[in-house]
Design a protein around this motif. Sequence first.
Motif, mmCIF file in Angstrom:
data_model
loop_
_atom_site.group_PDB
_atom_site.id
_atom_site.type_symbol
_atom_site.label_atom_id
_atom_site.label_comp_id
_atom_site.label_asym_id
_atom_site.label_seq_id
_atom_site.Cartn_x
_atom_site.Cartn_y
_atom_site.Cartn_z
ATOM 1 N N ARG A 143 31.288 28.957 64.126
ATOM 2 C CA ARG A 143 30.975 30.061 63.275
ATOM 3 C C ARG A 143 29.905 31.024 63.766
ATOM 4 O O ARG A 143 30.668 32.152 63.528
ATOM 5 N N VAL A 144 28.769 30.533 64.257
ATOM 6 C CA VAL A 144 27.945 31.792 65.129
ATOM 7 C C VAL A 144 27.933 32.312 65.408
ATOM 8 O O VAL A 144 28.211 33.789 66.159
ATOM 9 N N LEU A 145 29.166 32.323 66.337
ATOM 10 C CA LEU A 145 29.892 32.348 67.299
ATOM 11 C C LEU A 145 30.493 33.862 67.484
ATOM 12 O O LEU A 145 31.013 34.421 67.866
ATOM 13 N N SER A 146 31.895 33.218 66.240
ATOM 14 C CA SER A 146 32.199 34.652 65.388
ATOM 15 C C SER A 146 32.102 36.019 64.822
ATOM 16 O O SER A 146 32.281 37.026 64.716
ATOM 17 N N TRP A 147 30.584 35.436 64.864
ATOM 18 C CA TRP A 147 29.867 36.955 64.106
ATOM 19 C C TRP A 147 29.724 38.054 65.289
ATOM 20 O O TRP A 147 29.718 38.533 64.746
ATOM 21 N N ILE A 148 29.161 37.416 66.944
ATOM 22 C CA ILE A 148 29.649 38.351 67.689
ATOM 23 C C ILE A 148 29.959 39.377 67.449
ATOM 24 O O ILE A 148 29.958 40.875 67.761
#
Length: 571
Positions: free
Chosen positions: A284-289
């Motif tokens: 999920r954090v990766l999708s923030w980038i």
Amino acid sequence: SDTETSEKIQKSGVLQVFASLLMPQSSCTAKVANIIAEVARNEFMRNPCVDAGLIPPLVQLLNCKDQEVLLQTGRALGNICYDSHEGRNAVDRAGGAHIVVDHIRSLCSKTDPASEKLLTVFCGMLMNYSNENDTLQSQLINMGVIPTLVKLLGIHCQNAALTEMCLVAFGNLAELESSKEQFAYTNIAEELVKLFKKQIEHDKKEMIFEVLAPLAENDVIKLQLVEAGLVECLLEIVQKTVDSDKEDDVAELKTASDLMVLLLLGDESMQKLFEGGKGSVFQRVLSWIPSNSHQLQLAGALAIANFARNDGNCIHMVDNGIVQKLMDLLDRHVEDGNVTVQHAALSALRNLAIPVVNKAKMLSAGVAEAVLKFLRSEMPPVQFKLLGTLRMLIDAQAEAAEQLGKNVKLVERLVEWCEAKDHAGVMGESNRLLSALIRHSKSKDVIRTIVQSGGIKHLVTMATSEHVIMQNEALVALALIAALELVTAEKDLENAQLVQILHRLLSDDRSAPEIKYNSMVLICALIGSEPLQKEVHSMAFLEVVSKLRSHENKTVAQQASLTEQRLAVES
């Protein structure tokens, strides 16, 4: 609490009379305490209440059994303490806090309305008593108030007023380091997350956030919060608020994503959420980038930098394409970009470049070229991370070091930043990168580029750094210059007074063994130049070097013997 009335009461001298009316057995005691509580809501009345001697009799009343007297006394003391140094000191001297903490303990499990009202007043009084006062906060912590308040929060979570008082009290105490250790022994994480899940109003969530942020600085509590399910709450907030431009939503998005990054600063909590790179949180954090929100881009890049704190994680992330995501993000911020996002993305790349196996992969992915786009940046934090990233990338990568070392624009910028006296970090990193370009490339072309750009004097100055590692890097680079391009660099080395500096390093008993060793290696190389050889002989090096033959470090002693022979031959 009317200002005019309070002024009249003060002038009338009736406050002094009140002191004698505050008797446990008197029928008007609760009313007197109530009047004091009301007048003390005015800031200018708090000191007169202290001066009238009202604190000792009020504190004595805390020992009585009458609920109304206790309620009004708690209010009076709480209001007198509000933002009043004198009020707090007087209550402290009279021992008021101790009695109130005991009351809270004995009432803690009672859920009838009268007890809850009294608990709310007593918590408020302690809050006003200790607010922004480290000494009094420490005193309450030593009295063991933290476990009591955590228990209180669990039992009375349905009571909004009491819950709010507990949260503000936690907010006060959580700033102190000693409190975090005590909080870690309670189930505060579980209680706060449980409470957080129930909240709908922005203000209430904000209050809990204000307690979570200081507590989450403690690594044990970080893990407890992760285990209590805080991360899922934070991800949900991000999902709900990411596309909103309402002020409250924007604030919540920032707080939630910042807190997420903070949780990843703990080694155990970070590793738990990484889950071998397969964790849903990590994904999920990766999708923030690639998001369009600068706040999420920033949090995503910082999160990656935090995940990239051990070799295993770094290798996994590079193998799974994270580098391209970060380069794409940087690309979006080259022209008039967001400085905090640039800084965060560069931090992540720098950390990812630490494992040896990642360097070549990142270089062939074009990371060096992506980073060089920020050479024009005038922002020291970006300059600092840019330099660190390049230095990590070229470590033991001869080809890349040579390519970068022949880049005149880069070398000229480094020389310029070596003089950035206002920014010690940028200055240090520029020097270290200059030295690294030479040490890893061992290239004559690189040395010539650095000489032509005026970099030699900075390497010589670096040899006098207070950090042994930097001194050493400078001496090794200078030795390579002397071995490969002495004639080209001779004039600059002379002007920078390198020989005098080496004499000083060898004469100084405080110089580390490796500094002495590398200084002697450098002297042996310098005597290949006529003007530098003359300087060496004029400065009685033989004397200093012969003393080092008996140095406790064998390598230094051996090098001293070799250097002495070289100097004797040349003379």
